[in-house]
Design an enzyme around this catalytic site. Structure first.
Site, PDB file in Angstrom:
ATOM      1  CD  GLU A 433      -2.635   1.296   2.828  1.00  0.00           C
ATOM      2  OE1 GLU A 433      -2.428   0.104   3.648  1.00  0.00           O
ATOM      3  OE2 GLU A 433      -2.951   1.931   3.267  1.00  0.00           O
ATOM      4  CG  ASP A 509      -4.568   2.843   8.560  1.00  0.00           C
ATOM      5  OD1 ASP A 509      -4.776   1.609   7.845  1.00  0.00           O
ATOM      6  OD2 ASP A 509      -3.996   4.410   8.015  1.00  0.00           O
TER       7      ASP A 509
END
Ligand code: 0RA
Length: 648
Positions: A433, A509
């Site tokens: 990511e 997260d």
């Protein structure tokens, strides 16, 4: 073993020794009989006992099965079948029940007539459950009496005795406590048992199966009872989808001794949801029954198209298998007397006679149904035609990716930092990511076998897109090209996969969890074989760095963090010079830290993604990613804790 087996003691002959040897073998190598001694094997014990009760139900002698998880994680299974036979076996000189519980595979030996359909993955016999239980008790109501026996680790401890009268009642009650010397996990998971029992109730029309949890704080009870059989299964699978027609197409038949049950319904989505079972076992790898069904479906719908007005406009039009299965939810269940299971996980049916039987049956039944229900017939044709047109449009987009996917490194996506080895079995692809984490990963990796593909932003939610749109998405095309295997049923080839480990590495997260879910949805829908082959993994980056001076540790959860704080002499008051750094994203780690904690095979932990219960996974993806908002909201409320870190 401290105790001698009663059977062996009283019969010092070859057969007696065999008895002793038989169950000892199970305790020595439990994995050979139940697959594993972890949670999976533990749950397998319950399935094994329940399968025997279901066999009684299939033979027509039982309609109720009750499973209880007791406070100490022991299990009771009660059924109202005929009861395990208690009469003496003429040559073995032991009561039937003792043979069934102390001899491997004794199940059908004293009852040749019985039509046993369970088998394959389970079907190892209740004796295996007995062998792997620290305590096992059985109560049998039969012939007007209640009988009883008990065992310790497979050895008879109380010989068969009569407890009292049973009147007209019959049935078997089995209680067992899994052996802590054998199993590494002893806690039952309610939801795991519930989904299998629910599935069994769908697959065995009319059988009432209940599950009760008596453990403190977890008290719960549910009853699964599907009067409509597979019809209710399809309804359950389509809960969060919009059906194109109200009625679920359903058939239940016996063809040359093969039981065939089918239910199907189209919805306005683009995915195919198909489950097939043989003797209650989920045939993940398909087989002859599924082939027969698919080929009949394609042929019937094409014939129906030829007769319809749509065909007049385009005579050459041919619908492919993928076309006629777009938006289809179907369950196929067959009951076969001597199933031959093949394939890597022994979940592929091999019997060729089943293909013919299913094909012939579906050809007749479905043609007649569409003939008699022209409205449904038109809906199906329209849906398949729309799919065919979209597929044609997608072909162009796909040709683009296909050209690029030639194993020519020059054509690989520019963002991909490939590895130097070319043997896929040795190669890993990290899907990372963000560009900054991607940069650290590129610097920190071992470039011999680790490739890095940074992903920018969120990928497309494939659950809400048709194939042409999926393929026009830049991020997804890059992933497909990098992996090299192609997508979809017709284009996918496992052999072409350029990596045998594809590791999803996202931040710890909400956004990271979302991206991970999107990626998993994509793999689940477009490349399920990668998941089935165990090629998909999730990286586990640390959440904290705990350090004092030169000494440092990485913690993956709070309790570990506390452990390290204590180890470094830090106190609960926090007034020490132990430094705690919380990682909010991968980007906060330098290349060396990322390598040490998350990428080095010698020290990292990666989680393998599996499809333990495909139906459950399907339901989860569907609920979380599908069109209908209401079921999603209800699911999130019901599972607030579980999905708290999911941003939907
Ligand atoms: C062998 C033969 C028969 C029934 C069973 C086994 C049987 C086993 C289990 C295990 C749990 N519940 C069960 N119920 C039945 C048939 C006996 C007959 O012919 O009457």
């Amino acid at each position: 073993m401290a105790k001698t087996n009663d059977a062996a003691e009283s019969h010092y002959d070859a057969s007696g020794i065999q008895v002793l040897k038989g169950l000892e073998a199970v305790r020595k190598r439990p994995g050979m009989y139940i697959g594993s001694t972890s949670a999976r094997g533990l749950h397998h014990l319950v399935y094994e006992v329940v399968d025997n009760s279901i066999d009684e139900a299939l033979a027509g002698f039982c309609d109720t099965v009750a499973v209880t998880i007791h406070a100490d994680n022991s299990i009771t299974v009660v059924d109202n079948g005929r009861g395990i036979p208690v009469d003496m076996h003429p040559t073995e000189k032991l009561p039937g029940v003792e043979l069934a519980l102390t001899v491997l595979h004794a199940g059908g030996k004293f009852d040749k007539e019985s039509y046993k359909v369970s088998g394959g993955l389970h079907g190892v016999g209740v004796s295996v459950v007995n062998a792997l239980s620290e305590s096992f008790k059985v109560w049998i109501k039969r012939d007007g009496k209640e009988h009883y026996m008990d065992f310790v680790r497979g050895d008879t401890t109380t010989k068969l005795k009569v407890l009292g009268k049973a009147g007209k009642e019959s049935g078997t009650t089995i209680w067992f406590k899994p052996d802590h010397e054998i199993f590494t996990e002893l806690q039952y998971d309610y939801n795991t048992l519930a989904s299998r029992l629910r599935e069994l109730s769908f697959l065995n029309k009319g059988v009432r199966i209940s599950l009760k949890d008596e453990r403190e704080g977890m008290e719960k009870e549910e009853t699964f009872h599907a009067k409509g059989g597979l019809k209710e299964f399809v309804q359950f699978l389509n809960t969060s989808r919009r059906a194109l027609h109200n009625e679920i197409l359903y058939a239940d038949a016996d063809k040359d001794g093969i039981g065939i049950e089918i239910a199907l319904q189209y919805n306005d989505g683009y995915n195919e949801t198909m489950f097939s079972f043989v003797n209650n076992i989920n045939t993940h790898e398909g087989g002859t029954h599924l082939t027969g069904f698919k080929s009949a479906l394609t042929s019937v719908i094409n014939k129906h198209l030829d007769k319809s007005s749509a065909a007049k406009k385009d005579k050459e039009l041919r619908l492919s298998g993928d076309d006629v299965r777009e938006g289809l939810t179907a369950v196929l269940s067959v009951k076969v007397k001597e199933p031959q299971f093949e394939g890597q996980t022994k979940t592929k049916l091999g019997n060729s006679e089943v293909e013919t039987a299913v094909k012939t049956f579906v050809n007749e039944w479905l043609a007649e149904y569409l003939e008699e229900h022209p409205r449904v017939g038109n809906i199906v044709i329209d849906k398949a035609l729309a799919a065919a047109r979209a597929r044609e449009a997608a072909r162009k987009a796909r040709d683009l990716t296909r050209k690029k996917s030639a194993l020519d490194v020059g054509n690989l996506p520019g963002k991909l930092a490939d590895c130097s080895l070319s043997d896929p079995a040795l190669c890993e692809l990290y899907l990372v990511e963000g560009d900054s984490a991607g940069g650290s990963a590129k610097q920190g990796r071992d470039r011999m076998f680790q490739a890095i593909l940074p992903l920018r932003g969120k990928i497309l939610n494939v659950e809400r897109a048709r194939i042409d749109k999926i393929l026009s998405n830049e991020e997804i095309r890059t992933i497909i090209t990098a992996i090299g295997s192609g997508i979809g049923e017709e284009d996918f080839s496992l052999e072409q996969a350029r990596y045998h480990k594809i590791i999803i590495m996202t931040d710890a997260d909400v956004d990271g969890a979302h991206i991970r879910t999107l990626l998993l949805t994509f793999f689940f829908r477009q490349m399920p074989q990668l998941i089935e082959s165990g090629f998909i993994y999730i990286a586990q980056p640390p959440l904290y760095r705990v350090a004092k001076g030169k000494e440092e540790y990485y913690a993956f959860d709070e309790s570990q963090r506390e452990e390290f704080v204590t180890r470094l002499g830090g106190g609960a008051d926090g007034k020490t010079n132990v430094g705690i750094q919380r990682y909010k994203g991968l980007g906060e780690m330098n290349p060396e830290q990322l390598w040490k904690t998350t990428m080095d095979p010698a020290t990292r932990t990666i989680l393998k993604v599996g499809i333990d219960d495909a139906a459950q996974a399907h339901q989860l993806f569907e609920t979380l990613m599908g069109d209908e908002v209401e079921p999603r909201r209800a699911f999130i409320e019901a599972n607030a804790k579980f999905v708290s870190n999911l941003d939907i």
